[in-house]
Enzyme design. Sequence first.
Site, PDB file in Angstrom:
ATOM      1  N   CYS A  91       0.837  -1.195  -0.040  1.00 13.65           N
ATOM      2  CA  CYS A  91       0.075   0.040  -0.113  1.00 13.65           C
ATOM      3  C   CYS A  91       1.154   1.202  -0.031  1.00 13.65           C
ATOM      4  O   CYS A  91       1.521   1.438   1.131  1.00 13.65           O
ATOM      5  CB  CYS A  91      -1.096  -0.208   1.421  1.00 13.65           C
ATOM      6  SG  CYS A  91      -1.844   1.455   1.272  1.00 13.65           S
ATOM      7  N   CYS A 230      -4.719   6.478  -3.930  1.00 15.08           N
ATOM      8  CA  CYS A 230      -4.319   4.992  -4.016  1.00 15.08           C
ATOM      9  C   CYS A 230      -2.766   4.973  -4.554  1.00 15.08           C
ATOM     10  O   CYS A 230      -2.463   5.650  -5.692  1.00 15.08           O
ATOM     11  CB  CYS A 230      -5.148   4.161  -4.715  1.00 15.08           C
ATOM     12  SG  CYS A 230      -4.235   2.665  -4.761  1.00 15.08           S
TER      13      CYS A 230
END
Length: 293
Positions: A91, A230
Amino acid sequence: MTGRAARTTVHQFFKGHGLGNDFIILPDPDNRLALKAADVLRLCDRRTGIGADGVLRAVRTAESPEAAYMSGDADWFMDYRNADGSAGQMCGNGIRVLARCLVDAGHCSPGTLAIATRAGIRQVQVDHRTADFDGPVTVGMGRPRLPGPEGITVTAAARTWPALHVDAGNPHAVAFVDDLSHPGDLNSPPQVTPDQAYPHGVTVEFVVRLGPHHLALRVHERGVGETPACGTGACAAVAATLHTGAPPGTYTVDMPGGRLHITVLTDGSMNMTGTATIVAEGVVRLQRPCREH
């Protein structure tokens, strides 16, 4: 009435975000916290829990059976869980937030941190600052790959686009669109075909080219839903853009939550720079006891 009341344990937590992509950070240096999917679901619930897009558990690499093989190269392991409780490989926003938290909490000194993830080790640069808790953090994201398969399509709001599969440490399907409103509200996961291309799910990016080295995107993140930003998705979007013949360099990537800068190096690897902010800390009650050592 039979049975025993549930035991609870109190554990320190931090709350942080990268461009609105928010996380609960659980420092667990000695790997004592038996975190289950149900715990993650409760913590991430925005009405009955703390609320977040995911949980970042920080474990000393040598203490994690899953990551101990990387302990010679990284002191900390990012055990990343999506909001639905599933484990995530990598992530980009999360690792920036985790690094910021480790520095702010005194576990690490500012500078370069090597952090282990399920996608490998990432080098993270946290600025030498004492008063600025949301300054820029840079992550060496590695080199995204476009391994195929060909013929992927993405469907949302009754529209269908061709997409490219990009492996940025986790799987992405990147579709170029004319307008970011065209995919609709993204409350539900976009349909991706062929079905067998992503047996464990996929994060989908809808990308608009705004100019040379300038992109904008929206993302539906696997296991979470639409998120304001993101980090791996921004890298995947740049990789897909390069695949169409665009030149390398530093790309500006705008998302609903803010802006990232992605620099493509000569070997094809990418550095990602963006803010990371710690907004709160406290203690949380978990409904499952810690493991005994």
